[in-house]
Scaffold this motif. Structure first.
Motif, PDB file in Angstrom:
ATOM      1  N   ARG A   1       0.954  -1.033  -0.091  1.00 30.66           N
ATOM      2  CA  ARG A   1      -0.355  -0.193   0.422  1.00 30.66           C
ATOM      3  C   ARG A   1       0.718   1.316   0.474  1.00 30.66           C
ATOM      4  NH1 ARG A   1      -4.093  -1.814   4.942  1.00 30.66           N
ATOM      5  NH2 ARG A   1      -6.084  -3.041   3.102  1.00 30.66           N
ATOM      6  N   PRO A   2       0.445   1.821  -0.632  1.00 32.09           N
ATOM      7  CA  PRO A   2       1.402   3.495  -0.674  1.00 32.09           C
ATOM      8  C   PRO A   2       1.028   3.925   0.377  1.00 32.09           C
ATOM      9  CG  PRO A   2      -0.677   3.379  -2.892  1.00 32.09           C
ATOM     10  CD  PRO A   2      -0.944   2.421  -1.952  1.00 32.09           C
ATOM     11  N   PRO A   3       2.045   4.571   0.989  1.00 30.56           N
ATOM     12  CA  PRO A   3       1.982   5.933   2.326  1.00 30.56           C
ATOM     13  C   PRO A   3       0.520   6.928   1.854  1.00 30.56           C
ATOM     14  CG  PRO A   3       3.836   6.286   0.739  1.00 30.56           C
ATOM     15  CD  PRO A   3       3.214   5.209  -0.004  1.00 30.56           C
ATOM     16  N   GLY A   4       0.220   7.641   3.185  1.00 30.64           N
ATOM     17  CA  GLY A   4      -0.850   8.739   2.732  1.00 30.64           C
ATOM     18  C   GLY A   4      -1.648   7.802   2.682  1.00 30.64           C
ATOM     19  N   SER A   5      -3.419   8.684   1.589  1.00 32.92           N
ATOM     20  CA  SER A   5      -4.506   8.498   1.559  1.00 32.92           C
ATOM     21  C   SER A   5      -4.829   7.790  -0.091  1.00 32.92           C
ATOM     22  CB  SER A   5      -5.159   9.658   1.419  1.00 32.92           C
ATOM     23  OG  SER A   5      -5.223  10.266   0.390  1.00 32.92           O
ATOM     24  N   ILE A   6      -3.347   7.420  -0.828  1.00 28.75           N
ATOM     25  CA  ILE A   6      -4.030   6.895  -1.513  1.00 28.75           C
ATOM     26  C   ILE A   6      -4.140   5.408  -2.373  1.00 28.75           C
ATOM     27  CG2 ILE A   6      -2.082   6.409  -4.053  1.00 28.75           C
ATOM     28  CD1 ILE A   6      -0.184   8.738  -3.731  1.00 28.75           C
ATOM     29  N   ARG A   7      -4.849   5.278  -2.882  1.00 27.10           N
ATOM     30  CA  ARG A   7      -5.286   3.392  -2.680  1.00 27.10           C
ATOM     31  C   ARG A   7      -5.550   3.166  -4.185  1.00 27.10           C
ATOM     32  NH1 ARG A   7      -4.353   2.473   2.367  1.00 27.10           N
ATOM     33  NH2 ARG A   7      -5.569   3.189   4.086  1.00 27.10           N
ATOM     34  N   SER A   8      -4.839   1.682  -3.786  1.00 33.82           N
ATOM     35  CA  SER A   8      -4.877   1.025  -5.069  1.00 33.82           C
ATOM     36  C   SER A   8      -6.419   0.312  -5.086  1.00 33.82           C
ATOM     37  CB  SER A   8      -3.612  -0.059  -5.778  1.00 33.82           C
ATOM     38  OG  SER A   8      -3.856  -0.519  -6.677  1.00 33.82           O
ATOM     39  N   ARG A   9      -7.049   0.544  -6.226  1.00 30.63           N
ATOM     40  CA  ARG A   9      -8.382  -0.090  -6.229  1.00 30.63           C
ATOM     41  C   ARG A   9      -7.988  -1.642  -6.995  1.00 30.63           C
ATOM     42  NH1 ARG A   9     -10.525   1.069 -10.829  1.00 30.63           N
ATOM     43  NH2 ARG A   9      -9.538   2.461 -11.956  1.00 30.63           N
ATOM     44  N   LYS A  10      -7.320  -2.415  -7.644  1.00 37.00           N
ATOM     45  CA  LYS A  10      -6.798  -3.636  -8.007  1.00 37.00           C
ATOM     46  C   LYS A  10      -6.085  -4.265  -7.071  1.00 37.00           C
ATOM     47  CE  LYS A  10      -6.465  -2.117 -12.933  1.00 37.00           C
ATOM     48  NZ  LYS A  10      -7.040  -3.034 -13.659  1.00 37.00           N
ATOM     49  N   LEU A  11      -5.169  -3.233  -5.956  1.00 33.04           N
ATOM     50  CA  LEU A  11      -4.648  -4.153  -5.021  1.00 33.04           C
ATOM     51  C   LEU A  11      -5.850  -4.699  -3.916  1.00 33.04           C
ATOM     52  CD1 LEU A  11      -2.805  -5.394  -3.780  1.00 33.04           C
ATOM     53  CD2 LEU A  11      -1.705  -3.311  -2.912  1.00 33.04           C
ATOM     54  N   GLU A  12      -6.407  -3.415  -3.528  1.00 30.16           N
ATOM     55  CA  GLU A  12      -7.566  -3.439  -2.024  1.00 30.16           C
ATOM     56  C   GLU A  12      -8.387  -4.875  -2.392  1.00 30.16           C
ATOM     57  OE1 GLU A  12      -7.644  -1.904   0.796  1.00 30.16           O
ATOM     58  OE2 GLU A  12      -5.343  -0.487  -0.339  1.00 30.16           O
ATOM     59  N   LYS A  13      -8.601  -5.275  -3.275  1.00 29.69           N
ATOM     60  CA  LYS A  13      -9.627  -6.152  -3.702  1.00 29.69           C
ATOM     61  C   LYS A  13      -8.984  -7.808  -3.151  1.00 29.69           C
ATOM     62  CE  LYS A  13     -10.184  -6.214  -8.333  1.00 29.69           C
ATOM     63  NZ  LYS A  13     -10.286  -6.070  -9.188  1.00 29.69           N
ATOM     64  N   PHE A  14      -7.636  -7.607  -2.640  1.00 26.41           N
ATOM     65  CA  PHE A  14      -7.080  -9.036  -2.285  1.00 26.41           C
ATOM     66  C   PHE A  14      -6.647  -9.225  -0.921  1.00 26.41           C
ATOM     67  CE2 PHE A  14      -6.824  -8.655  -7.461  1.00 26.41           C
ATOM     68  CZ  PHE A  14      -7.307 -10.201  -7.500  1.00 26.41           C
ATOM     69  N   ILE A  15      -6.830  -7.606  -0.595  1.00 24.47           N
ATOM     70  CA  ILE A  15      -6.731  -7.728   0.991  1.00 24.47           C
ATOM     71  C   ILE A  15      -7.335  -7.125   1.647  1.00 24.47           C
ATOM     72  CG2 ILE A  15      -5.319  -5.581   2.803  1.00 24.47           C
ATOM     73  CD1 ILE A  15      -3.863  -4.553   0.007  1.00 24.47           C
TER      74      ILE A  15
END
Length: 152
Positions: free
Chosen positions: A138-152
């Motif tokens: 996960r990148p620092p701060g409030s940046i989110r990856s939609r693609k990666l979040e599906k797997f967390i």
């Protein structure tokens, strides 16, 4: 050679990227090995050093690279742990891709491809054997990856 081919593929059509992936798989298979495992990984590391610039020219470069990685993992050419390592360490400077959120996008796309190629059960097995902590990407701060979040 690998680096040049992969970087060039970002500006190509899906069919050409799929053919490149098949070529990389065939050149790396043990029975006909023309590309050593080290050469393949070194080529990918080189691509990662210029990924930020590539995204400026080809906004879907992270997705395209993730597709290549996913198919290579699905074919047992490289492991998810190796791809995770080079993504984690990748970029021009240490962890540069993590901070920009690009590592998360590539990893998320990689996992999507493995899931579609091999199924949920196989994906879970590959993830377990890799010992990767997806949260670490996960990148620092409030940046989110939609693609990666599906797997967390």
């Amino acid at each position: 050679m690998v680096s040049l081919w992969v970087a060039d593929s970002f500006e190509r059509k899906d069919l050409e990227r799929d053919l490149l992936t098949k070529l990389l798989i065939n050149l790396s298979k043990p029975q006909d090995r023309i590309l050593s495992h080290g050469q393949l990984i070194e080529g990918f590391e080189s691509v990662l050093t210029t990924l930020e610039d590539a995204v400026n020219d080809a906004p879907k470069a992270t997705e395209f690279l993730g597709r290549i990685f996913g198919k290579l993992i699905a074919e047992n050419v490289v492991s998810l742990s190796e791809i995770g390592r080079i993504l984690y360490e990748g970029g021009g400077e240490q962890s540069q891709l993590l901070e920009a959120g690009l590592a998360a996008d590539v990893l998320g796309s990689t996992l999507e491809v493995i899931q579609s190629e091999k199924g949920e059960v196989a994906l879970n097995g590959i993830r377990r054997s890799s010992n990767l902590r997806l949260e670490d990407f996960r990148p620092p701060g409030s940046i989110r990856s939609r693609k990666l979040e599906k797997f967390i």
